[in-house]
Design a protein around this motif. Structure first.
Motif, PDB file in Angstrom:
ATOM      1  N   GLY A  21      39.289  24.417  13.987  1.00 54.05           N
ATOM      2  CA  GLY A  21      39.198  25.838  13.689  1.00 54.05           C
ATOM      3  C   GLY A  21      40.089  26.770  14.460  1.00 54.05           C
ATOM      4  O   GLY A  21      39.636  27.807  14.938  1.00 54.05           O
ATOM      5  N   ALA A  22      41.372  26.457  14.647  1.00 61.18           N
ATOM      6  CA  ALA A  22      42.296  27.390  15.287  1.00 61.18           C
ATOM      7  C   ALA A  22      42.626  28.538  14.337  1.00 61.18           C
ATOM      8  O   ALA A  22      42.324  28.489  13.145  1.00 61.18           O
ATOM      9  CB  ALA A  22      43.577  26.670  15.719  1.00 61.18           C
ATOM     10  N   THR A  23      43.270  29.569  14.868  1.00 59.37           N
ATOM     11  CA  THR A  23      43.546  30.760  14.055  1.00 59.37           C
ATOM     12  C   THR A  23      44.525  30.497  12.918  1.00 59.37           C
ATOM     13  O   THR A  23      44.463  31.118  11.873  1.00 59.37           O
ATOM     14  CB  THR A  23      44.123  31.883  14.935  1.00 59.37           C
ATOM     15  OG1 THR A  23      45.232  31.365  15.678  1.00 59.37           O
ATOM     16  CG2 THR A  23      43.080  32.408  15.878  1.00 59.37           C
ATOM     17  N   HIS A  24      45.469  29.572  13.120  1.00 57.74           N
ATOM     18  CA  HIS A  24      46.473  29.244  12.089  1.00 57.74           C
ATOM     19  C   HIS A  24      47.218  30.487  11.616  1.00 57.74           C
ATOM     20  O   HIS A  24      47.405  30.712  10.432  1.00 57.74           O
ATOM     21  CB  HIS A  24      45.817  28.539  10.896  1.00 57.74           C
ATOM     22  CG  HIS A  24      45.124  27.265  11.272  1.00 57.74           C
ATOM     23  ND1 HIS A  24      45.776  26.223  11.894  1.00 57.74           N
ATOM     24  CD2 HIS A  24      43.838  26.867  11.122  1.00 57.74           C
ATOM     25  CE1 HIS A  24      44.913  25.228  12.113  1.00 57.74           C
ATOM     26  NE2 HIS A  24      43.750  25.598  11.662  1.00 57.74           N
ATOM     27  N   GLY A  25      47.660  31.319  12.551  1.00 59.53           N
ATOM     28  CA  GLY A  25      48.429  32.511  12.209  1.00 59.53           C
ATOM     29  C   GLY A  25      47.564  33.755  12.181  1.00 59.53           C
ATOM     30  O   GLY A  25      46.407  33.703  11.771  1.00 59.53           O
ATOM     31  N   VAL A  26      48.131  34.871  12.623  1.00 61.22           N
ATOM     32  CA  VAL A  26      47.381  36.117  12.671  1.00 61.22           C
ATOM     33  C   VAL A  26      48.128  37.191  11.885  1.00 61.22           C
ATOM     34  O   VAL A  26      49.320  37.083  11.617  1.00 61.22           O
ATOM     35  CB  VAL A  26      47.167  36.586  14.126  1.00 61.22           C
ATOM     36  CG1 VAL A  26      46.409  35.548  14.924  1.00 61.22           C
ATOM     37  CG2 VAL A  26      48.511  36.889  14.798  1.00 61.22           C
ATOM     38  N   GLY A  27      47.396  38.235  11.520  1.00 64.43           N
ATOM     39  CA  GLY A  27      47.999  39.336  10.773  1.00 64.43           C
ATOM     40  C   GLY A  27      46.916  40.181  10.140  1.00 64.43           C
ATOM     41  O   GLY A  27      45.726  39.829  10.155  1.00 64.43           O
ATOM     42  N   LEU A  28      47.299  41.311   9.604  1.00 63.09           N
ATOM     43  CA  LEU A  28      46.340  42.163   8.923  1.00 63.09           C
ATOM     44  C   LEU A  28      45.774  41.445   7.696  1.00 63.09           C
ATOM     45  O   LEU A  28      46.497  40.746   6.978  1.00 63.09           O
ATOM     46  CB  LEU A  28      47.012  43.473   8.503  1.00 63.09           C
ATOM     47  CG  LEU A  28      47.527  44.363   9.648  1.00 63.09           C
ATOM     48  CD1 LEU A  28      48.233  45.582   9.075  1.00 63.09           C
ATOM     49  CD2 LEU A  28      46.393  44.771  10.573  1.00 63.09           C
TER      50      LEU A  28
END
Length: 275
Positions: A98-105
């Protein structure tokens, strides 16, 4: 790395299933459990990382290590969970994916990005918990350890769906802890703080002066020590968590969003972010 109690294998053996067990925290769990004499089944997407971790553990501890290459977001995860759990005698299941695998709005990313996090952090834990805990309840012993994140404590910009899905894991463990305690089965959610893992480095996290991520091995062993002692264990300590709970939710969300922006080099101003 610290050692587990001598009776740990009696309580949670003979084999542990580690979902997300190829590197980082998962590999640290595998190392600690193998040192305690448990055989292992490691599940992850990367065959190469699985093979490297499995080979290292076999050399160091001589335990049996099975590898299963599996994408935990696949549509038939409930059926696959049933097959995997039925194939072995698991005394312990660790859901560490369950890592974030990329962030953004939220609206600047495809909707499937958010849905993928729901599949990974909500649907798959449900599937493995249901199948695994049913077998443990019939034996009257065993444990489920779900790894969540401090992101699950409050809503946060740039990781809105991730934070929501990690909150699900915390609440799920609390309920299951209450339900399974009467049957001799331990359920705990271990809530990680910022931890130094390959997945976090790949996510684009920015190094911040004065902010030192926790060691993956230290987190894993302390989480195993906490198994069965409480429904939720926080790596940062209860005092930090209580201080967060005492803050107004809007302030806590603003702080978490600013931290997310800082960690991933994004715009911390909500009036200009994404514009």
């Amino acid at each position: 790395m610290k050692e587990l109690p001598g009776d740990f294998a009696d309580r949670y053996g003979p084999r542990a299933l580690i979902l997300g067990g190829s590197e980082g925290i998962g590999a640290a769990f595998a190392e600690g459990l193998a040192a305690a004499g448990l055989d292992l089944t490691l599940v992850a997407r990367s065959a190469q990382a699985l093979e490297e971790t499995a080979a290292a553990i076999r050399r160091s501890h001589g335990v049996d290590v099975e590898m299963i290459q599996l994408d935990l977001t696949r549509a038939d995860i409930e059926a696959r969970a049933g097959e995997i759990v039925a194939a072995r005698d698991y005394g312990l299941i660790i859901y560490n994916a369950g890592a974030t695998h990329g962030v953004g709005l939220f609206l600047d990313q495809p909707v499937d990005h958010a849905l993928n996090l729901v599949r990974l952090n909500c649907a798959a834990p449900i599937a493995f918990a249901h199948h695994g805990l049913a077998a443990m309840r019939s034996r009257g012993r065993g444990g489920l350890l779900i790894v969540s994140s401090m992101s699950g404590m409050v809503g946060s910009g740039y990781v809105a769906a991730y934070a929501a899905s990690k909150s699900f894991e915390i609440v799920l463990a609390e309920g299951l802890h209450w339900e399974l305690a009467r049957d001799g089965v331990d359920v705990t959610c271990a809530v990680a703080t910022l931890t130094d893992t390959p997945a976090m480095r790949r996510s684009g996290m920015v190094e911040i002066e004065g902010l030192v991520p926790m060691d993956a091995g230290a987190f894993a062993m302390n989480a195993l020590d906490a198994l069965g002692t409480a429904p939720v264990w926080y790596a940062v300590g209860e005092a930090v968590v209580e201080a967060m709970r005492a803050a107004p939710r809007t302030a806590a969300t603003a702080h978490a969003s600013a931290m997310s922006a800082q960690l991933w080099g994004m715009d911390a101003d909500p009036d200009t972010a994404g514009r």
